[in-house]
Motif scaffolding. Structure first.
Motif, PDB file in Angstrom:
ATOM      1  N   GLU A  21      -1.142 -59.059 -25.817  1.00 17.26           N
ATOM      2  CA  GLU A  21       0.282 -58.687 -25.911  1.00 17.26           C
ATOM      3  C   GLU A  21       0.682 -57.763 -24.755  1.00 17.26           C
ATOM      4  O   GLU A  21       1.765 -57.906 -24.188  1.00 17.26           O
ATOM      5  CB  GLU A  21       0.581 -58.027 -27.256  1.00 17.26           C
ATOM      6  N   ASN A  22      -0.200 -56.824 -24.420  1.00 20.70           N
ATOM      7  CA  ASN A  22       0.085 -55.930 -23.283  1.00 20.70           C
ATOM      8  C   ASN A  22       0.192 -56.715 -21.979  1.00 20.70           C
ATOM      9  O   ASN A  22       1.075 -56.451 -21.153  1.00 20.70           O
ATOM     10  CB  ASN A  22      -0.988 -54.851 -23.152  1.00 20.70           C
ATOM     11  N   LYS A  23      -0.703 -57.663 -21.790  1.00 18.70           N
ATOM     12  CA  LYS A  23      -0.690 -58.477 -20.573  1.00 18.70           C
ATOM     13  C   LYS A  23       0.564 -59.357 -20.538  1.00 18.70           C
ATOM     14  O   LYS A  23       1.135 -59.580 -19.468  1.00 18.70           O
ATOM     15  CB  LYS A  23      -1.944 -59.357 -20.468  1.00 18.70           C
ATOM     16  N   LYS A  24       1.011 -59.838 -21.697  1.00 15.22           N
ATOM     17  CA  LYS A  24       2.250 -60.624 -21.745  1.00 15.22           C
ATOM     18  C   LYS A  24       3.437 -59.762 -21.331  1.00 15.22           C
ATOM     19  O   LYS A  24       4.298 -60.207 -20.552  1.00 15.22           O
ATOM     20  CB  LYS A  24       2.494 -61.164 -23.155  1.00 15.22           C
ATOM     21  N   SER A  25       3.485 -58.545 -21.846  1.00 17.59           N
ATOM     22  CA  SER A  25       4.574 -57.636 -21.488  1.00 17.59           C
ATOM     23  C   SER A  25       4.563 -57.335 -19.988  1.00 17.59           C
ATOM     24  O   SER A  25       5.606 -57.325 -19.331  1.00 17.59           O
ATOM     25  CB  SER A  25       4.464 -56.327 -22.256  1.00 17.59           C
ATOM     26  N   PHE A  26       3.382 -57.087 -19.472  1.00 17.54           N
ATOM     27  CA  PHE A  26       3.225 -56.799 -18.048  1.00 17.54           C
ATOM     28  C   PHE A  26       3.703 -57.988 -17.214  1.00 17.54           C
ATOM     29  O   PHE A  26       4.438 -57.831 -16.233  1.00 17.54           O
ATOM     30  CB  PHE A  26       1.752 -56.473 -17.752  1.00 17.54           C
ATOM     31  N   LEU A  27       3.291 -59.196 -17.637  1.00 20.50           N
ATOM     32  CA  LEU A  27       3.703 -60.413 -16.927  1.00 20.50           C
ATOM     33  C   LEU A  27       5.212 -60.587 -16.987  1.00 20.50           C
ATOM     34  O   LEU A  27       5.840 -60.926 -15.977  1.00 20.50           O
ATOM     35  CB  LEU A  27       3.001 -61.643 -17.504  1.00 20.50           C
ATOM     36  N   ASN A  28       5.809 -60.340 -18.151  1.00 21.02           N
ATOM     37  CA  ASN A  28       7.265 -60.464 -18.269  1.00 21.02           C
ATOM     38  C   ASN A  28       7.971 -59.521 -17.299  1.00 21.02           C
ATOM     39  O   ASN A  28       8.964 -59.898 -16.669  1.00 21.02           O
ATOM     40  CB  ASN A  28       7.725 -60.194 -19.703  1.00 21.02           C
ATOM     41  N   GLY A  29       7.462 -58.313 -17.162  1.00 22.73           N
ATOM     42  CA  GLY A  29       8.030 -57.362 -16.209  1.00 22.73           C
ATOM     43  C   GLY A  29       7.924 -57.867 -14.781  1.00 22.73           C
ATOM     44  O   GLY A  29       8.881 -57.767 -13.999  1.00 22.73           O
ATOM     45  N   LYS A  30       6.778 -58.411 -14.434  1.00 19.53           N
ATOM     46  CA  LYS A  30       6.570 -58.924 -13.074  1.00 19.53           C
ATOM     47  C   LYS A  30       7.447 -60.147 -12.814  1.00 19.53           C
ATOM     48  O   LYS A  30       7.972 -60.323 -11.713  1.00 19.53           O
ATOM     49  CB  LYS A  30       5.092 -59.286 -12.836  1.00 19.53           C
TER      50      LYS A  30
END
Length: 147
Positions: free
Chosen positions: A95-104
């Motif tokens: 979930e953290n990596k998904k959030s990070f990807l969404n930001g990028k």
């Protein structure tokens, strides 16, 4: 004259950051899947042990054998509990990596949109220049014919 975006290196950087975030998400998903497979294997071992205990009880096996199987069952329970926590941590990581990807992805989209606006502005200016040159040529021709 060809369009050249001043901040192209920033756009490339944002694109690379998004790609790296995708790789990190992919790795996190792979880790989660491995943890889930491991947990499923523990559940399968537990089920097989339970069946073995039932079989031993029907065959009137020795108490020592039954105690050994029960200790193994307790050990599997501890492993399942630990592995469940590992799976939960892996899910949080995904979930953290998904959030990070969404930001990028959002970051990259903003820069691409800015580039697109700049390119549209450039094309509009080029069309205006062309039109002005054509108008000037027509004016010169008209003036030459008028003489």
């Amino acid at each position: 004259m060809k369009f050249r975006y001043v901040y192209q290196k920033v756009v490339d950087l944002k694109s690379n950051e998004k790609t790296q975030a995708e790789w990190m998400l992919s790795a996190a998903v792979g880790h989660l899947q491995a943890e889930q497979r491991s947990l499923n294997q523990l559940f399968e071992d537990k089920r097989a042990t339970f069946i073995a205990i039932q079989s031993e009880m029907e065959n009137k096996a020795s108490v020592i054998k039954l105690q050994e199987l029960q200790r193994y069952m307790d050990f599997l329970e501890q492993c399942i509990s630990s592995k469940t926590r590992d799976v939960q941590r892996a899910e949080v990581n995904v979930e953290n990596k998904k959030s990070f990807l969404n930001g990028k992805m959002l970051d990259e989209k903003v820069w691409l949109k800015a580039k697109e606006k700049e390119q549209n502005k450039y094309q509009h200016e080029m069309l205006l220049r062309e039109q002005n040159e054509l108008d000037e040529m027509a004016t010169v021709r008209f003036a030459m014919r008028a003489r």
